[in-house]
Design a protein around this motif. Sequence first.
Motif, PDB file in Angstrom:
ATOM      1  N   VAL A   1       3.821  10.096   3.764  1.00 32.16           N
ATOM      2  CA  VAL A   1       4.580   8.839   3.807  1.00 32.16           C
ATOM      3  C   VAL A   1       5.998   9.043   3.283  1.00 32.16           C
ATOM      4  CG1 VAL A   1       2.518   7.379   3.694  1.00 32.16           C
ATOM      5  CG2 VAL A   1       3.791   7.841   1.592  1.00 32.16           C
TER       6      VAL A   1
ATOM      7  N   HIS B   1      -1.553   4.601   5.998  1.00 30.12           N
ATOM      8  CA  HIS B   1      -1.938   5.755   5.191  1.00 30.12           C
ATOM      9  C   HIS B   1      -2.588   5.358   3.869  1.00 30.12           C
ATOM     10  CE1 HIS B   1      -0.850   8.965   7.847  1.00 30.12           C
ATOM     11  NE2 HIS B   1       0.092   8.145   8.291  1.00 30.12           N
TER      12      HIS B   1
ATOM     13  N   GLN C   1       9.187   8.418   5.794  1.00 29.12           N
ATOM     14  CA  GLN C   1      10.239   7.465   5.422  1.00 29.12           C
ATOM     15  C   GLN C   1      11.606   8.120   5.523  1.00 29.12           C
ATOM     16  OE1 GLN C   1      12.244   7.480   2.385  1.00 29.12           O
ATOM     17  NE2 GLN C   1      13.045   5.411   2.496  1.00 29.12           N
TER      18      GLN C   1
ATOM     19  N   SER D   1       7.654  -1.829  -0.408  1.00 28.75           N
ATOM     20  CA  SER D   1       7.682  -0.360  -0.519  1.00 28.75           C
ATOM     21  C   SER D   1       7.369   0.088  -1.936  1.00 28.75           C
ATOM     22  CB  SER D   1       9.057   0.189  -0.125  1.00 28.75           C
ATOM     23  OG  SER D   1       9.180   0.323   1.247  1.00 28.75           O
TER      24      SER D   1
ATOM     25  N   ASN E   1       8.304   1.258   8.431  1.00 32.21           N
ATOM     26  CA  ASN E   1       7.840   2.195   7.420  1.00 32.21           C
ATOM     27  C   ASN E   1       6.765   1.558   6.532  1.00 32.21           C
ATOM     28  OD1 ASN E   1       8.107   4.830   5.978  1.00 32.21           O
ATOM     29  ND2 ASN E   1       8.556   3.404   4.313  1.00 32.21           N
ATOM     30  N   ASN E   2       6.921   0.289   6.190  1.00 26.57           N
ATOM     31  CA  ASN E   2       5.898  -0.371   5.374  1.00 26.57           C
ATOM     32  C   ASN E   2       4.571  -0.458   6.114  1.00 26.57           C
ATOM     33  OD1 ASN E   2       7.441  -0.685   3.100  1.00 26.57           O
ATOM     34  ND2 ASN E   2       8.045  -2.787   3.562  1.00 26.57           N
TER      35      ASN E   2
ATOM     36  N   HIS F   1       3.584   1.673   8.414  1.00 24.21           N
ATOM     37  CA  HIS F   1       3.106   3.055   8.429  1.00 24.21           C
ATOM     38  C   HIS F   1       2.455   3.429   7.096  1.00 24.21           C
ATOM     39  CE1 HIS F   1       3.731   7.456   7.857  1.00 24.21           C
ATOM     40  NE2 HIS F   1       3.141   7.472   9.043  1.00 24.21           N
ATOM     41  N   GLU F   2       3.095   3.058   5.994  1.00 22.12           N
ATOM     42  CA  GLU F   2       2.535   3.381   4.681  1.00 22.12           C
ATOM     43  C   GLU F   2       1.225   2.639   4.452  1.00 22.12           C
ATOM     44  OE1 GLU F   2       5.115   3.688   1.316  1.00 22.12           O
ATOM     45  OE2 GLU F   2       6.637   4.777   2.459  1.00 22.12           O
TER      46      GLU F   2
ATOM     47  N   ASN G   1       3.669  -0.489  -2.848  1.00 24.20           N
ATOM     48  CA  ASN G   1       2.794   0.454  -2.175  1.00 24.20           C
ATOM     49  C   ASN G   1       2.911   1.835  -2.800  1.00 24.20           C
ATOM     50  OD1 ASN G   1       0.880   0.564   0.036  1.00 24.20           O
ATOM     51  ND2 ASN G   1       2.271   2.064   0.923  1.00 24.20           N
ATOM     52  N   ARG G   2       4.132   2.233  -3.126  1.00 24.68           N
ATOM     53  CA  ARG G   2       4.340   3.542  -3.746  1.00 24.68           C
ATOM     54  C   ARG G   2       3.693   3.598  -5.141  1.00 24.68           C
ATOM     55  NH1 ARG G   2       8.421   6.864  -1.357  1.00 24.68           N
ATOM     56  NH2 ARG G   2       8.373   6.430   0.864  1.00 24.68           N
TER      57      ARG G   2
END
Length: 158
Positions: A49, A144, A53, A12, A137-138, A140-141, A15-16
């Motif tokens: 995102v 995106h 989350q 996470s 969530n990871n 999903h991110e 990616n962020r």
Amino acid sequence: MPFTFEYTLDISRKNRQIFKGFLETISLENLNKIPAGFNNNIIWNIAHVIATQQVLVYLLSGIKPRVSSDFIDMYRKGTKPERDVSQEELVEICELLSTTIDHTATDYAAGIFKEFNVYTVSTGSTLNNVDDALAFNNFHEGIHLGSVLALRHAIGLV
């Protein structure tokens, strides 16, 4: 294979950081640009995102999210950009990329995610607990991140 929160959190955060790099290096005009053939833009994908989350981890756990309901309503699933994002909103989104993950780490360590409303996502996977939500969530991110890369290319930045 057992769930490892630390590994999931590391993904996470990385990616962020990639998303934050786009926010810091692409002009606000280009972040807001919706190219032909697309229905959203780079900044919407990044804010989306964050909102998602918060929905997956906090709302499905019955816990008040760490972002406003207005933010979630603007960027949740099924929305699209209705106006350009301002410089002030850009700064907020940039901050939320890290603070929301930091809060999740603290809240997870504190054990606040006790309840969970089982939810089946659009891919057909069922989230049964917060660990499932964090893992999904990871994924999903990552979807995106691919969208952001395609948008960046479509507006001529690659």
